[in-house]
Motif scaffolding. Structure first.
Motif, PDB file in Angstrom:
ATOM      1  N   PHE A 154       0.812  -1.218   0.000  1.00  0.00           N
ATOM      2  CA  PHE A 154       0.000   0.000   0.000  1.00  0.00           C
ATOM      3  C   PHE A 154       0.849   1.273   0.000  1.00  0.00           C
ATOM      4  O   PHE A 154       0.314   2.371  -0.085  1.00  0.00           O
ATOM      5  CB  PHE A 154      -0.922   0.036   1.226  1.00  0.00           C
ATOM      6  CG  PHE A 154      -2.000  -1.016   1.221  1.00  0.00           C
ATOM      7  CD1 PHE A 154      -2.921  -1.077   0.188  1.00  0.00           C
ATOM      8  CD2 PHE A 154      -2.093  -1.938   2.246  1.00  0.00           C
ATOM      9  CE1 PHE A 154      -3.930  -2.048   0.185  1.00  0.00           C
ATOM     10  CE2 PHE A 154      -3.092  -2.899   2.252  1.00  0.00           C
ATOM     11  CZ  PHE A 154      -4.007  -2.962   1.225  1.00  0.00           C
ATOM     12  N   HIS A 155       2.161   1.126   0.177  1.00  0.00           N
ATOM     13  CA  HIS A 155       3.026   2.300   0.347  1.00  0.00           C
ATOM     14  C   HIS A 155       3.709   2.738  -0.940  1.00  0.00           C
ATOM     15  O   HIS A 155       4.367   3.768  -0.975  1.00  0.00           O
ATOM     16  CB  HIS A 155       4.096   2.017   1.413  1.00  0.00           C
ATOM     17  CG  HIS A 155       3.523   1.784   2.765  1.00  0.00           C
ATOM     18  ND1 HIS A 155       4.234   1.166   3.782  1.00  0.00           N
ATOM     19  CD2 HIS A 155       2.310   2.081   3.297  1.00  0.00           C
ATOM     20  CE1 HIS A 155       3.477   1.093   4.863  1.00  0.00           C
ATOM     21  NE2 HIS A 155       2.307   1.639   4.595  1.00  0.00           N
ATOM     22  N   MET A 156       3.536   1.941  -2.015  1.00  0.00           N
ATOM     23  CA  MET A 156       4.259   2.191  -3.256  1.00  0.00           C
ATOM     24  C   MET A 156       3.827   3.498  -3.912  1.00  0.00           C
ATOM     25  O   MET A 156       2.637   3.733  -4.119  1.00  0.00           O
ATOM     26  CB  MET A 156       3.996   1.057  -4.257  1.00  0.00           C
ATOM     27  CG  MET A 156       4.178  -0.319  -3.686  1.00  0.00           C
ATOM     28  SD  MET A 156       5.855  -0.878  -3.829  1.00  0.00           S
ATOM     29  CE  MET A 156       5.767  -1.488  -5.514  1.00  0.00           C
ATOM     30  N   GLY A 157       4.792   4.347  -4.228  1.00  0.00           N
ATOM     31  CA  GLY A 157       4.544   5.485  -5.095  1.00  0.00           C
ATOM     32  C   GLY A 157       3.870   6.685  -4.463  1.00  0.00           C
ATOM     33  O   GLY A 157       3.507   7.628  -5.172  1.00  0.00           O
ATOM     34  N   ILE A 158       3.670   6.700  -3.168  1.00  0.00           N
ATOM     35  CA  ILE A 158       2.979   7.830  -2.540  1.00  0.00           C
ATOM     36  C   ILE A 158       3.836   8.500  -1.471  1.00  0.00           C
ATOM     37  O   ILE A 158       3.345   9.298  -0.679  1.00  0.00           O
ATOM     38  CB  ILE A 158       1.621   7.413  -1.918  1.00  0.00           C
ATOM     39  CG1 ILE A 158       1.809   6.238  -0.946  1.00  0.00           C
ATOM     40  CG2 ILE A 158       0.628   7.054  -3.002  1.00  0.00           C
ATOM     41  CD1 ILE A 158       0.625   6.028  -0.029  1.00  0.00           C
ATOM     42  N   GLY A 159       5.122   8.156  -1.439  1.00  0.00           N
ATOM     43  CA  GLY A 159       6.010   8.685  -0.410  1.00  0.00           C
ATOM     44  C   GLY A 159       6.292  10.160  -0.574  1.00  0.00           C
ATOM     45  O   GLY A 159       5.938  10.739  -1.603  1.00  0.00           O
ATOM     46  N   PRO A 160       6.914  10.845   0.386  1.00  0.00           N
ATOM     47  CA  PRO A 160       7.325  10.250   1.666  1.00  0.00           C
ATOM     48  C   PRO A 160       6.140  10.015   2.607  1.00  0.00           C
ATOM     49  O   PRO A 160       5.218  10.819   2.641  1.00  0.00           O
ATOM     50  CB  PRO A 160       8.275  11.304   2.253  1.00  0.00           C
ATOM     51  CG  PRO A 160       7.884  12.583   1.595  1.00  0.00           C
ATOM     52  CD  PRO A 160       7.332  12.238   0.255  1.00  0.00           C
ATOM     53  N   LEU A 161       6.217   8.914   3.340  1.00  0.00           N
ATOM     54  CA  LEU A 161       5.153   8.571   4.283  1.00  0.00           C
ATOM     55  C   LEU A 161       5.270   9.407   5.552  1.00  0.00           C
ATOM     56  O   LEU A 161       6.335   9.942   5.866  1.00  0.00           O
ATOM     57  CB  LEU A 161       5.251   7.089   4.662  1.00  0.00           C
ATOM     58  CG  LEU A 161       4.959   6.081   3.551  1.00  0.00           C
ATOM     59  CD1 LEU A 161       5.212   4.667   4.067  1.00  0.00           C
ATOM     60  CD2 LEU A 161       3.530   6.210   3.052  1.00  0.00           C
TER      61      LEU A 161
END
Ligand SMILES: *Cc1c(COP(=O)(O)O)cnc(C)c1O
Length: 403
Positions: A154-161
């Motif tokens: 679910f964390h791919m491509g939307i960083g930085p978290l």
């Protein structure tokens, strides 16, 4: 519109965020849903653990109709009666003293994370912001809750978290003892990881988290968005383990199908919020609150819908264990009440497809776990029908595997 037209319009007009199953649904009644051509399905998904009283129950439909004709929305600039009535029931039947209302599970968890950090900053200073969450967890799709969600896909491509979130393995007591420090603002955990494959938290693990929080002055947050409101056979899942959180979030089943989320907290913690720190325009409006109040009233009636959920859950589990005895592709039976899972050693999606073709809706989570979250009003007969279909599907699958 026909099914075909609806499917084509979905593709034409909607963002491509869901791997939807290729059916359209136009009507629901009890534990059944229907497509435009009148094809009937038994519903073991219930809108992902939402339609707790079944589709278009008398209670939910009447509450919506009555409130829709009285007052639907005025915002939180004013006081409204349905909101305080719902809050009162939630407080009286839980560990909590205060409630905040919003529209979804993700928003409820956002609220929990903000409240935890507010409390930690005010109580211990600005170095206290770390949230410990679990691997394989699911907490929602907003940027903070997706960061708390312990699944890298679910964390791919939307960083930085969002920084300040640490993940530890679920049910790992040693890892928890290692991770909690004087930087820990709170620990966020689901009593049962629903999206993560219907994995039940061990009582000893939750007890350890409670002890660690007490020792370090951190807050224990239970995400009961999926487990809450009767799903596991008690009003809240934490009641099974006797471990009380400081904060709890609810959503899915609370509104019986209309959008509502809630963040509950003990008074000491809730006091960290003051006017202007948090809000939600539509949160807790009269329409959703009177509907949720009707759902809770039904669950708390003396005729024992919660007892029934526990009882029928046991019946269901026995049937699932019998399937496991018969079919080698079933590794484990998991869950509690009417939040149940079958962990397979094969991919589950084609099983979901075949069941649907046979008129039964189920769902697959984490790739290999069949999840069953029917309305709490599901009958033994419906469970028998599901088991019959599953038996035929597994027989077909196994004979293919042999060939
Ligand atoms: C579904 C779910 C959420 C997210 O709820 P939304 O209403 O989709 O935002 C959060 N936590 C858990 C445990 C869930 O099952």
């Amino acid at each position: 519109m026909t099914s075909e037209e609806i499917l084509a319009a979905t593709e034409r007009y909607l963002m491509n965020t869901y791997a939807r199953q290729p059916i359209a649904l136009t009507r629901g009644a009890g534990c059944r849903v229907y497509d435009p051509e009148g094809r009937e399905y038994i519903d073991f998904v219930s809108g992902v653990a939402v339609d707790a009283l079944g589709h278009c129950s008398e209670e939910v439909t009447e509450a919506i109709n009555a409130q829709a004709a009285t007052l639907i929305h005025v915002s939180n600039l004013y006081h409204t009666e349905p909101q305080v009535q719902l809050a009162q029931v939630l407080v009286e039947y839980s560990f909590a003293d205060k409630v905040f209302f919003c529209n979804s599970g993700a928003e409820a968890n956002e609220t929990a994370i903000k409240l935890t950090r507010q409390y930690a900053t005010q109580t211990h200073g600005s170095e206290r912001y770390e949230i410990i969450a679990m691997e394989n967890s699911f907490h929602g799709r907003t940027l903070a809750t997706i960061a708390a969600t312990g699944q890298a896909r679910f964390h791919m491509g939307i960083g930085p978290l969002l920084p300040g979130i640490v993940h530890i393995p679920f049910n790992d007591i040693a890892a928890a003892k290692n991770a909690v420090t004087s930087r820990t603002a709170g620990i966020l955990v689901e009593p049962i990881q629903g999206e993560g494959g219907v994995v039940v938290a061990e009582q000893k693990f939750l007890q350890t988290l409670r002890e660690l929080c007490d020792h370090f002055g951190s807050l224990l947050i239970f995400d009961e968005v999926q487990t809450g409101v009767g799903r596991t056979g008690s009003l809240f899942a934490y009641e099974h383990d006797g471990v009380l959180p400081d904060i709890m979030t609810l959503a899915k089943g609370l509104g019986g199908g209309i959008p509502i989320g809630a963040c509950l907290a003990v008074d000491r913690v809730a006091r960290a919020f003051s006017p202007g720190m948090h809000g939600c325009t539509l949160g807790g409006n009269p329409l959703v609150c009177s509907t949720a109040h009707a759902v809770l009233s039904r669950l708390l009636e003396n005729d024992g819908l919660l007892d029934r959920c526990r009882e029928i859950g046991q019946y269901f589990v026995k049937k699932l264990y019998a399937l496991k005895e018969t079919f080698g592709c079933i590794q484990e039976v998991r869950g509690r009440g009417l939040l149940l899972g079958l962990a397979l050693n094969i991919e589950g999606n084609h099983i979901v497809d075949t069941c649907r073709e046979q008129g039964v809706l189920i769902n697959c989570t984490s790739g290999r776990v069949l999840r069953f979250v029917p309305p709490l009003t599901i009958s033994r007969n419906d469970i028998d029908q599901l088991v019959e279909v599953l038996t035929a599907v597994f027989q077909k699958t196994m004979s293919k595997a042999v060939l």
